[in-house]
Design a protein around this motif. Structure first.
Motif, short mmCIF file in Angstrom:
data_model
loop_
_atom_site.label_atom_id
_atom_site.label_comp_id
_atom_site.label_asym_id
_atom_site.label_seq_id
_atom_site.Cartn_x
_atom_site.Cartn_y
_atom_site.Cartn_z
N SER A 198 0.51 -1.25 -0.49
CA SER A 198 -0.26 0.23 0.11
C SER A 198 0.48 0.90 -0.14
CB SER A 198 -1.06 -0.09 1.09
OG SER A 198 -0.12 -0.29 2.84
N ILE A 199 2.02 0.74 0.34
CA ILE A 199 3.31 2.66 0.11
C ILE A 199 2.70 3.30 -1.00
CG2 ILE A 199 5.17 3.25 0.92
CD1 ILE A 199 5.41 0.93 3.04
N PRO A 200 3.35 2.80 -2.25
CA PRO A 200 2.93 3.18 -3.54
C PRO A 200 1.37 3.80 -3.51
CG PRO A 200 4.24 0.86 -4.15
CD PRO A 200 3.38 1.03 -2.40
N SER A 201 0.55 3.31 -3.36
CA SER A 201 -0.44 4.01 -3.06
C SER A 201 -0.22 5.50 -2.67
CB SER A 201 -1.72 2.83 -2.68
OG SER A 201 -1.77 2.57 -3.78
N LEU B 119 1.76 8.49 -4.45
CA LEU B 119 0.76 9.12 -5.25
C LEU B 119 0.09 10.43 -4.79
CD1 LEU B 119 -0.28 5.57 -7.23
CD2 LEU B 119 1.52 7.46 -7.80
N LEU B 120 -0.38 10.21 -3.38
CA LEU B 120 -0.87 11.45 -3.32
C LEU B 120 -0.43 12.74 -2.97
CD1 LEU B 120 -3.06 10.10 0.24
CD2 LEU B 120 -3.90 10.55 -1.73
N LEU B 121 1.44 11.90 -2.70
CA LEU B 121 2.43 13.62 -2.89
C LEU B 121 2.49 14.31 -4.78
CD1 LEU B 121 5.73 11.47 -0.28
CD2 LEU B 121 3.29 13.16 0.06
N PHE B 122 2.52 13.20 -5.39
CA PHE B 122 2.67 14.12 -6.51
C PHE B 122 0.98 13.99 -7.48
CE2 PHE B 122 5.60 11.10 -5.42
CZ PHE B 122 6.90 12.10 -5.97
N TYR B 123 0.14 14.00 -6.63
CA TYR B 123 -1.60 14.47 -7.35
C TYR B 123 -1.86 15.96 -7.51
CZ TYR B 123 -6.24 15.49 -6.92
OH TYR B 123 -7.42 15.75 -7.52
N SER B 124 -0.52 17.00 -6.80
CA SER B 124 -0.89 18.29 -8.14
C SER B 124 -0.07 18.40 -9.03
CB SER B 124 -0.74 19.35 -6.88
OG SER B 124 0.90 19.02 -6.32
#
Length: 257
Positions: A22-25, A28-33
């Motif tokens: 689950s770490i990669p998911s 991805l939140l860090l790169f959402y913007s």
């Protein structure tokens, strides 16, 4: 008497495996913007200028010239405040029930005509080859995934003696985690060579190398060797699977346009 480590790992191993998976998911939140919006979505909203800006950024990043002209969207939809556009949304406003029925019939007819064109004399050869390529990649990919668990349990029937003699629990989760991590270098490998070597050669070469990694597993191997071979096979098959998703639309578009 069983050692504590031999009983703890089979019990808690799957939980740690899920945590690591689950770490990669969450990353991805860090790169959402930083992820740009879909130009098609913006065109559906009527925001053609924003869509054009994204297309220009894509052209600059890929170092290619954007096609000349002005982006015009005549397929706009009126959205309510609480509604969101989707792939199933009508891109053209319909006036009555009759036009809706006609639109649905045209959609079904278009799908049938597309299938007929894929099986037409000029398209039948590339269509069958693409189907075989997809089947080969999918069969190999999921075969390697299942092979990892089988060899980790030491229950392979292709060897004359058990390949692995260590704890089933710790070996299974460790080998699955290591082989799954091979997806990362597989993606990087495909992104590196797909434009340099071409689509067909990249996919064929990675399939061949993946086969080379699997051949030694016909006979019994040590645990480290088995893990390394599975890792290499997973790297190559993951890269080949990515390339075919790039290759197939390009080939189909070439014949359909």
């Amino acid at each position: 008497m069983a050692l504590p480590g031999r009983s703890v790992m089979p019990t808690l191993g799957w939980r740690w495996l899920l945590i690591f998976s689950s770490i990669p998911s969450f990353l991805l939140l860090l790169f959402y913007s930083m992820v740009p919006e879909s130009p098609r979505y913006l065109c559906m909203r009527g925001q053609t200028s924003e869509a054009m800006d994204i297309l220009e950024k894509m052209a600059r990043v890929n170092r290619v010239a954007l096609l000349p002209g002005i982006l015009v969207s005549d397929k706009r939809i009126e959205l309510d405040e609480n509604s969101d556009p989707s792939e199933a949304a009508h891109l053209i406003n319909v006036g009555d029930g009759r036009s809706t029925v006609v639109s649905e019939l045209e959609s079904k007819t278009g799908a049938i005509m597309a299938l007929i064109k894929l099986l037409s004399p000029e398209m039948i050869r590339p269509t069958i080859l693409l189907w075989l390529a997809f089947f080969g990649n999918a069969f190999s990919y999921y075969g390697i995934v299942l092979l990892t668990s089988e060899l980790s349990r030491g229950s392979s029937k292709c060897a004359s003696y058990p390949i692995l003699k260590h704890s089933v629990g710790s070996s299974l989760y460790k080998d699955v985690f290591i082989s799954s991590f091979a997806e990362v270098p597989g993606l990087l490998l495909s992104a590196t060579i797909v434009d340099r070597l071409g689509r067909k050669f990249s996919m064929s070469a990675m399939l061949l190398v993946s086969c080379g990694f699997l051949l030694p597993l016909i006979v019994g191997q040590k645990e480290v060797v088995t893990t390394v071979l599975l890792f290499g096979a997973r790297v190559c098959i993951s890269g080949s699977f990515v390339v075919i998703y790039v290759y197939a639309p390009e080939v189909s578009t070439r014949f359909l346009v």
